[in-house]
Scaffold this active site. Structure first.
Site, PDB file in Angstrom:
ATOM      1  N   GLY A   1      31.309  24.045   2.392  1.00 12.35           N
ATOM      2  CA  GLY A   1      30.301  24.604   2.338  1.00 12.35           C
ATOM      3  C   GLY A   1      29.407  23.926   0.764  1.00 12.35           C
TER       4      GLY A   1
ATOM      5  CG  ASN B   1      33.187  25.875  12.702  1.00 17.66           C
ATOM      6  OD1 ASN B   1      32.930  27.455  13.327  1.00 17.66           O
ATOM      7  ND2 ASN B   1      33.443  26.658  11.604  1.00 17.66           N
TER       8      ASN B   1
ATOM      9  CD  GLU C   1      39.382  22.994   8.062  1.00 16.98           C
ATOM     10  OE1 GLU C   1      38.108  23.082   8.057  1.00 16.98           O
ATOM     11  OE2 GLU C   1      39.907  24.182   7.969  1.00 16.98           O
TER      12      GLU C   1
ATOM     13  CD  GLU D   1      35.586  28.979   6.901  1.00 22.12           C
ATOM     14  OE1 GLU D   1      34.183  29.066   5.799  1.00 22.12           O
ATOM     15  OE2 GLU D   1      34.787  29.291   7.347  1.00 22.12           O
TER      16      GLU D   1
ATOM     17  CE  LYS E   1      32.125  26.496   8.721  1.00 18.39           C
ATOM     18  NZ  LYS E   1      32.347  26.213   7.149  1.00 18.39           N
TER      19      LYS E   1
ATOM     20  CB  SER F   1      29.969  18.631   3.084  1.00 17.37           C
ATOM     21  OG  SER F   1      30.548  20.230   2.222  1.00 17.37           O
TER      22      SER F   1
ATOM     23  CG  HIS G   1      38.120  26.804   9.770  1.00 18.90           C
ATOM     24  ND1 HIS G   1      37.838  27.014   8.865  1.00 18.90           N
ATOM     25  CD2 HIS G   1      37.169  25.820  10.208  1.00 18.90           C
ATOM     26  CE1 HIS G   1      36.580  26.429   8.280  1.00 18.90           C
ATOM     27  NE2 HIS G   1      36.327  25.515   9.153  1.00 18.90           N
TER      28      HIS G   1
END
Length: 252
Positions: A174, A9, A168, A98, A11, A213, A96
């Protein structure tokens, strides 16, 4: 036997020059790995044409990071599943963390995007997971069950035969933190057991990725867990050597 999948991904990263260098490296080293596992990259919309051109004819698939739940219309800035089909995308990420947190996507909206993707023969990578606050309050299983069940209520359990789930943990994205292999395995097993309550055969066959991660130095240990079928890779997917090493771990 479930085949492992490693999906990068990107991003909101990349430019034409860096993308070319990265894709050339992936073509050189992933093409020789064989077909024991699947590898893919999910890239920003503007780069789909370039990625299609670079990867067609290889064993690396590609996809997008989001899709509209709408077929077409006055939705400025949105991208439809039909448009993704124009670039021969295999995968599209839906839900996702985010998107859920920064753009307010509800479980219902994510379910609608999942259904639209499948209607247009795209394989949705359905992301589920808990925040640190939710983990600390011992509501992880409740949150994940709600996220999965919203999709199953709309699309049905059989839809998972043509979908991927990515667990996730939001607290591990991150941050450099990661769940231990056993922690990740426990949640993956919980997800699979929840699906098995509706259809054991579908549960046994669905690909469940870990998306917190994953790095070159922990991929093999994570992928060795019985219910972890690969990874949804963020930052490491932008570093050719790291992403290749993770793909190699999935092949071993």
């Amino acid at each position: 036997m479930r085949k492992k999948l490693v999906a990068g991904n990107w991003k909101m990263h990349g430019n034409l020059l860096d993308n070319d260098t990265l894709l050339n490296a992936l073509n050189k080293d992933i093409a020789v790995l064989g077909n024991e596992a699947n590898c893919a990259v999910c890239v920003p919309y503007p780069y789909l044409a370039t990625v299609q051109s670079k990867l067609q004819g290889t064993n690396i698939k590609w996809g997008a990071q989001n899709v509209s739940q709408h077929e077409k219309g006055a939705y400025t800035g949105e991208v439809s599943a039909v448009m993704l089909n124009d670039f021969n995308c295999t995968y599209v990420i839906v839900g996702h963390s985010e998107r859920r947190m920064l753009y307010g996507e509800s479980n219902q909206v994510v379910a609608e995007k999942y259904l639209t993707a499948q209607k247009h023969k795209l394989v949705p990578i359905l992301c589920v997971g808990e925040t640190l606050e939710q983990r600390d309050s011992d509501t992880t299983e409740q949150i994940i069950e709600e996220q999965v069940n919203a999709v199953l209520a709309l699309a049905g359990v059989d839809s998972l035969s043509n979908a991927v789930i990515a667990y996730e943990p939001v607290w591990a994205i991150g941050t450099g933190k990661t769940a231990t292999p056993q922690q990740a395995q426990d949640i993956h097993h919980f997800i699979r057991q929840g699906i098995a309550k509706q259809n054991a055969e579908v549960a046994a066959g669905v690909t469940v990725l870990y998306g917190g991660s994953v790095k070159a130095n922990n991929a093999a240990e994570l992928f060795a867990m019985p219910d972890i079928d690969g990874g949804l890779i963020g930052g490491a997917s932008l570093i050719a050597d790291d992403f290749i090493a993770i793909c190699k771990a999935a092949h071993s």
